[in-house]
Design an enzyme around this catalytic site. Structure first.
Site, PDB file in Angstrom:
ATOM      1  N   CYS A   2       0.830  -1.127  -0.165  1.00  0.00           N
ATOM      2  CA  CYS A   2      -0.087   0.144   0.096  1.00  0.00           C
ATOM      3  C   CYS A   2       1.034   1.232   0.118  1.00  0.00           C
ATOM      4  O   CYS A   2       2.175   1.187   0.560  1.00  0.00           O
ATOM      5  CB  CYS A   2      -0.896   0.159   1.306  1.00  0.00           C
ATOM      6  SG  CYS A   2      -1.734  -1.386   1.401  1.00  0.00           S
ATOM      7  N   ARG A  27       5.129   0.294  -6.162  1.00  0.00           N
ATOM      8  CA  ARG A  27       4.989  -0.497  -4.859  1.00  0.00           C
ATOM      9  C   ARG A  27       4.170  -1.578  -5.014  1.00  0.00           C
ATOM     10  O   ARG A  27       4.274  -2.623  -4.377  1.00  0.00           O
ATOM     11  CB  ARG A  27       4.580   0.402  -3.816  1.00  0.00           C
ATOM     12  CG  ARG A  27       5.556   1.417  -3.326  1.00  0.00           C
ATOM     13  CD  ARG A  27       4.956   2.298  -2.372  1.00  0.00           C
ATOM     14  NE  ARG A  27       4.450   1.884  -1.255  1.00  0.00           N
ATOM     15  CZ  ARG A  27       5.502   1.734   0.181  1.00  0.00           C
ATOM     16  NH1 ARG A  27       6.490   2.242  -0.034  1.00  0.00           N
ATOM     17  NH2 ARG A  27       4.901   1.033   1.033  1.00  0.00           N
ATOM     18  N   TRP A  74      -3.060  -2.584  -1.381  1.00  0.00           N
ATOM     19  CA  TRP A  74      -2.499  -4.032  -1.656  1.00  0.00           C
ATOM     20  C   TRP A  74      -3.313  -4.969  -0.655  1.00  0.00           C
ATOM     21  O   TRP A  74      -2.814  -4.807   0.511  1.00  0.00           O
ATOM     22  CB  TRP A  74      -0.916  -4.031  -1.599  1.00  0.00           C
ATOM     23  CG  TRP A  74      -0.478  -5.498  -2.489  1.00  0.00           C
ATOM     24  CD1 TRP A  74      -0.107  -5.676  -3.628  1.00  0.00           C
ATOM     25  CD2 TRP A  74       0.044  -6.642  -1.424  1.00  0.00           C
ATOM     26  NE1 TRP A  74       0.332  -6.715  -3.707  1.00  0.00           N
ATOM     27  CE2 TRP A  74       0.565  -7.522  -2.475  1.00  0.00           C
ATOM     28  CE3 TRP A  74       0.094  -6.754  -0.242  1.00  0.00           C
ATOM     29  CZ2 TRP A  74       1.100  -8.372  -2.209  1.00  0.00           C
ATOM     30  CZ3 TRP A  74       0.655  -8.274   0.316  1.00  0.00           C
ATOM     31  CH2 TRP A  74       1.103  -9.015  -0.667  1.00  0.00           C
ATOM     32  N   ASN A 100      -1.733   1.907   5.831  1.00  0.00           N
ATOM     33  CA  ASN A 100      -0.726   0.964   5.714  1.00  0.00           C
ATOM     34  C   ASN A 100      -0.401   0.144   6.889  1.00  0.00           C
ATOM     35  O   ASN A 100      -0.383   0.583   8.025  1.00  0.00           O
ATOM     36  CB  ASN A 100       0.679   1.521   5.117  1.00  0.00           C
ATOM     37  CG  ASN A 100       0.495   1.925   3.757  1.00  0.00           C
ATOM     38  OD1 ASN A 100      -0.596   2.246   3.161  1.00  0.00           O
ATOM     39  ND2 ASN A 100       1.544   2.547   3.513  1.00  0.00           N
ATOM     40  N   GLY A 101      -0.547  -1.175   6.884  1.00  0.00           N
ATOM     41  CA  GLY A 101      -0.173  -2.395   7.764  1.00  0.00           C
ATOM     42  C   GLY A 101      -1.245  -3.151   8.106  1.00  0.00           C
ATOM     43  O   GLY A 101      -2.271  -3.222   7.188  1.00  0.00           O
ATOM     44  N   GLU A 477      19.440 -15.996  -8.222  1.00  0.00           N
ATOM     45  CA  GLU A 477      18.922 -14.631  -8.440  1.00  0.00           C
ATOM     46  C   GLU A 477      18.537 -14.595  -9.886  1.00  0.00           C
ATOM     47  O   GLU A 477      17.469 -13.838 -10.232  1.00  0.00           O
ATOM     48  CB  GLU A 477      20.130 -13.562  -8.328  1.00  0.00           C
ATOM     49  CG  GLU A 477      19.641 -12.155  -8.245  1.00  0.00           C
ATOM     50  CD  GLU A 477      18.320 -11.692  -7.776  1.00  0.00           C
ATOM     51  OE1 GLU A 477      17.989 -12.171  -6.936  1.00  0.00           O
ATOM     52  OE2 GLU A 477      18.017 -10.652  -8.112  1.00  0.00           O
ATOM     53  N   LYS A 481      14.677 -13.662 -10.855  1.00  0.00           N
ATOM     54  CA  LYS A 481      14.475 -12.495 -11.943  1.00  0.00           C
ATOM     55  C   LYS A 481      13.279 -12.665 -12.916  1.00  0.00           C
ATOM     56  O   LYS A 481      12.370 -12.318 -13.253  1.00  0.00           O
ATOM     57  CB  LYS A 481      15.403 -11.640 -12.422  1.00  0.00           C
ATOM     58  CG  LYS A 481      16.341 -10.834 -11.761  1.00  0.00           C
ATOM     59  CD  LYS A 481      15.772  -9.458 -11.366  1.00  0.00           C
ATOM     60  CE  LYS A 481      15.129  -9.733 -10.074  1.00  0.00           C
ATOM     61  NZ  LYS A 481      15.783  -9.349  -8.684  1.00  0.00           N
ATOM     62  N   GLU A 484       9.660 -13.511 -11.514  1.00  0.00           N
ATOM     63  CA  GLU A 484       8.980 -12.570 -11.011  1.00  0.00           C
ATOM     64  C   GLU A 484       8.380 -11.633 -12.170  1.00  0.00           C
ATOM     65  O   GLU A 484       7.386 -11.090 -12.121  1.00  0.00           O
ATOM     66  CB  GLU A 484       9.401 -11.936 -10.055  1.00  0.00           C
ATOM     67  CG  GLU A 484      10.572 -11.005 -10.485  1.00  0.00           C
ATOM     68  CD  GLU A 484      11.381 -10.522  -9.361  1.00  0.00           C
ATOM     69  OE1 GLU A 484      10.607  -9.715  -8.495  1.00  0.00           O
ATOM     70  OE2 GLU A 484      12.448 -10.352  -9.186  1.00  0.00           O
ATOM     71  N   HIS A 500      21.074 -35.130  -8.714  1.00  0.00           N
ATOM     72  CA  HIS A 500      20.588 -35.712  -7.687  1.00  0.00           C
ATOM     73  C   HIS A 500      19.058 -35.672  -7.762  1.00  0.00           C
ATOM     74  O   HIS A 500      18.544 -35.831  -6.823  1.00  0.00           O
ATOM     75  CB  HIS A 500      21.088 -35.115  -6.315  1.00  0.00           C
ATOM     76  CG  HIS A 500      22.557 -35.399  -6.041  1.00  0.00           C
ATOM     77  ND1 HIS A 500      22.916 -36.540  -5.725  1.00  0.00           N
ATOM     78  CD2 HIS A 500      23.624 -34.548  -6.257  1.00  0.00           C
ATOM     79  CE1 HIS A 500      24.198 -36.660  -5.728  1.00  0.00           C
ATOM     80  NE2 HIS A 500      24.608 -35.365  -5.973  1.00  0.00           N
ATOM     81  N   LYS A 599       6.641  -3.532  -4.056  1.00  0.00           N
ATOM     82  CA  LYS A 599       8.277  -3.109  -4.085  1.00  0.00           C
ATOM     83  C   LYS A 599       8.821  -3.538  -2.592  1.00  0.00           C
ATOM     84  O   LYS A 599       9.914  -3.899  -2.532  1.00  0.00           O
ATOM     85  CB  LYS A 599       8.378  -1.794  -4.653  1.00  0.00           C
ATOM     86  CG  LYS A 599       9.683  -1.340  -4.405  1.00  0.00           C
ATOM     87  CD  LYS A 599      10.442  -2.062  -5.453  1.00  0.00           C
ATOM     88  CE  LYS A 599      12.028  -1.754  -5.382  1.00  0.00           C
ATOM     89  NZ  LYS A 599      13.016  -2.479  -6.144  1.00  0.00           N
TER      90      LYS A 599
HETATM   91  C1  F6R Z   1      13.117  -9.174  -6.271  1.00  0.00           C
HETATM   92  C2  F6R Z   1      12.812  -8.561  -5.092  1.00  0.00           C
HETATM   93  C3  F6R Z   1      12.406  -9.200  -3.790  1.00  0.00           C
HETATM   94  C4  F6R Z   1      13.110  -8.205  -2.828  1.00  0.00           C
HETATM   95  C5  F6R Z   1      12.680  -8.619  -1.375  1.00  0.00           C
HETATM   96  C6  F6R Z   1      13.525  -7.889   0.042  1.00  0.00           C
HETATM   97  O1  F6R Z   1      13.403  -8.821  -7.176  1.00  0.00           O
HETATM   98  O2  F6R Z   1      12.785  -7.217  -5.214  1.00  0.00           O
HETATM   99  O3  F6R Z   1      12.641 -10.450  -3.493  1.00  0.00           O
HETATM  100  O4  F6R Z   1      14.596  -8.449  -2.788  1.00  0.00           O
HETATM  101  O5  F6R Z   1      11.423  -8.490  -1.185  1.00  0.00           O
HETATM  102  O6  F6R Z   1      13.300  -6.575  -0.179  1.00  0.00           O
HETATM  103  P1  F6R Z   1      14.157  -5.726   0.446  1.00  0.00           P
HETATM  104  O7  F6R Z   1      15.493  -5.546   0.048  1.00  0.00           O
HETATM  105  O8  F6R Z   1      13.518  -4.225   0.370  1.00  0.00           O
HETATM  106  O9  F6R Z   1      14.199  -5.866   1.712  1.00  0.00           O
END
Ligand code: F6R
Length: 604
Positions: A2, A27, A74, A100-101, A477, A481, A484, A500, A599
């Site tokens: 949010c 976000r 959200w 938010n929360g 990683e 990427k 997502e 395995h 985000k």
């Molecule tokens: C993937 C991504 C998430 C964040 C995770 C932690 O691209 O962005 O996996 O890395 O939600 O977020 P932060 O770094 O803000 O704690």
């Protein structure tokens, strides 16, 4: 997650609120709404879907007020819908608020309010707050009384029709920032929402309430005691919130990586002495640190996995890496342990809870973070900033590069302080570091060939990412990427584990991205390549540009300029990010705001 915006000043509120909500889009959200007070009357508009739906709803409305609040939601409690979108109001429509929360005790509060005769119009936890704010007393008194009843996490922005031009903000375990302009104020969960108007901001702390009107602001605690708070200057410039000619923020942010790398190093290397100088860690008790535990989520955790290898090899410290969401429910042994928390946003709920647990157990906390003054930095003993600047795309790219850079610097620094790092090794790594921005740019110049590979494979649904050593976290990683943003299924694997079990999936439909390093591990990766070839699997290799042997064995070859094995992740990550980007582009996905993602994940 949010997003909150509140405004009081002289500009017309509706366009300003809509613009700010667009700045918060990154976000992630499923509905949006605004509330304004026009000639003493509260007007509320809420729409499921994108902000443009809300804009359409508001089209043709000539309201001139310069006072209002807005929200991107959200969903947590209640499905995404018009009626669950914020702002929420009291029964008489004299109070509007955004939140938010999560209000953890909302059920018992709602039961109490229903017994008292309140009528609810949403399924949210938030609406109880609006009803609790009804009753006797001044808005401030009612607010303090309400806050004392709430359990959970909440950033609130509230307006009362009886106090036109006055906004209230409340912060508990969810960020809220006051933007301070000339005769105008902004309350937001996120700096980008108001960055184009002011770079002066007051970072509210947990347990604080702010009352703001056009002439100034006062901050007090939940008991009503005044607090002295001063604005700080935000170092980001508003231009960083624009796409700058790129089609998506993600692509822009990938292209910023050479600069992020240089900025993150700036002032932290003493080239004269050939050492790393981290002023931020001046009073860190090096000799009493016996172990390190790294806590983080998602991409940040993958950076942490690289950090483990750096710290163990260069600083000879034993390191455990834990997902913050797991660590926080454990009973960790943290004697003589330095806990390193890594987070781009500094607001990730699981990471914050993990740090709180570590603190309770007596650990000292070093955070690696990108957002100045974020919650994580405020509960840490030491902070190393990643200096990636504002990262808007939901998929983290440049922040990851900043995190890995900081962890490398930290490992060199601790290795030297602990007397375990050979000066020649340190010097050669530092020398090589300087060539990386040029090599990163070299990779970026080749992005069209990566786009071409994506064009070949974008219809495929299953991908393996295989790596060993430092390239194993990178495989994780790369896979994260891809899934997502392109929604293709991708699994990151330690290449040695393939036989395995996962090899059962290898066949003509599976595309494997193999990350080939140097030395002994390279020979083993050649073995993996042969195993995949024997089963007609497709192979894209990321390897040193000199590795002609690998080039001949694979379907597509992505060359990386040669560098030290330690630094190779800082180069090899770029084609993986670009590949995910171009796959998502070819698949027509919403790259900067992938479905279901946010985000900063401020709920647990
Ligand atoms: C993937 C991504 C998430 C964040 C995770 C932690 O691209 O962005 O996996 O890395 O939600 O977020 P932060 O770094 O803000 O704690």
């Amino acid at each position: 997650m949010c997003g909150i915006i509140g405004y009081t000043g002289q500009r017309r509120a509706i366009p300003l609120l809509l613009q700010a909500l667009k700045r918060l889009e990154y976000r992630g959200y499923d509905s949006a709404g605004i509330a304004i007070v026009e000639k003493g009357t509260l007007q509320v508009f809420r729409k499921k879907g994108k902000i443009k739906e809300l804009e359409q709803e508001l089209e043709g409305k000539e309201w001139v007020t310069s006072f209002g609040i807005g929200h991107t939601r959200w969903a947590t409690h209640g499905i995404p819908s018009d009626h669950n979108a914020h702002p929420h109001c009291d029964c008489q429509k004299t109070i509007a608020l955004v939140h938010n929360g999560i209000i953890e005790n909302y059920k018992s509060l709602k039961e109490m309010l229903l017994r008292e005769g309140h009528v609810f119009s949403s399924d949210t936890d938030t609406e109880v707050i609006a009803h609790l704010l009804e009753g006797e007393g001044s808005p401030k008194e009612r607010l303090l009384r309400t806050v004392s009843l709430l359990e959970g996490s909440f950033a609130l922005c509230i307006l009362f029709t009886e106090e036109e031009g006055v906004l209230y903000g409340v912060r508990k375990s969810s960020p809220l920032i006051l933007g301070v302009g000339e005769g105008e104020y902004f309350l937001s969960s996120d700096i980008p929402a108001f960055l184009e108007y002011t770079r002066s901001a007051v970072l509210l702390d947990d347990g604080e309430v702010v009352r703001v009107d056009r002439s100034g602001f006062t901050v007090f605690d939940f008991q009503g005691q005044a607090k002295d708070k001063k604005p700080i200057t935000i170092p980001w410039d508003p231009v960083s919130a624009e796409k700058g000619g790129f089609k998506h923020f993600m692509l822009k942010e990938i292209h910023e990586e050479p600069r992020v790398f240089e900025d993150t190093l700036a002032g932290r290397i003493d080239f004269h002495k050939q050492t790393v100088a981290l002023e931020e860690l001046e009073n860190l008790p090096f000799s009493s640190v016996r172990r390190v535990t790294i806590v983080a989520c998602g991409t940040a955790c993958h950076a942490g996995m690289l950090g483990k290898i750096y710290l163990e090899t260069l600083a000879r410290l034993p390191v455990a890496v834990e997902y913050a969401s797991e660590f926080r429910y454990q009973e960790p042994l943290l004697q003589d342990t330095l806990v390193i928390a890594i987070s781009q946003s500094g607001e990730t709920a699981d990471t914050l809870r993990a740090v709180e647990l570590a603190r309770e157990q007596g650990a000292r906390i070093l955070s690696v973070c990108n957002v100045l003054g974020s919650s994580l930095t405020r509960i840490s003993d030491w902070v190393l900033y990643t200096r990636a600047g504002l990262e808007i795309s939901v998929a983290s790219t440049k922040a990851f590069l900043g995190q890995v850079t900081v962890l490398l610097l930290l490992s060199l620094f601790l290795g030297e302080k602990r007397g375990v790092l050979a000066p020649e090794r340190q010097e050669s790594l530092l020398r090589e570091l300087l060539s990386l921005p040029r090599k990163m740019n070299q990779i970026l110049k080749e992005e069209q060939s990566i786009h071409e590979i994506a064009r070949q494979y974008y219809r495929h649904q299953n991908f393996f990412y295989l790596g060993r050593g430092l390239l194993y976290p990178l495989a994780l990683e790369g896979a994260l990427k891809l899934k997502e943003i392109s929604y293709a299924y991708a699994e990151g694997l330690s290449a040695g584990e393939m036989k395995h079990g996962p090899i059962a999936l290898v066949g003509p439909d599976l595309v494997s991205i193999v990350l080939v390093g140097e030395g002994e591990r390279r020979i083993k990766m050649l073995g993996n390549i042969e195993e995949i070839r024997a089963r007609q699997g497709k192979i894209i290799a990321v390897a040193s540009e000199n590795d002609t042997e690998v080039k001949e064995k694979v379907d597509f070859f992505i060359p990386i300029p040669p560098t030290s094995e330690f630094l190779s992740p800082l180069l090899a990550i770029i084609p993986l990010q670009l590949f995910a980007y171009y796959m998502a582009l070819e698949r027509g996905c919403d790259i900067d705001q992938p479905r279901n993602l946010a985000k900063s994940v401020t709920v647990e």
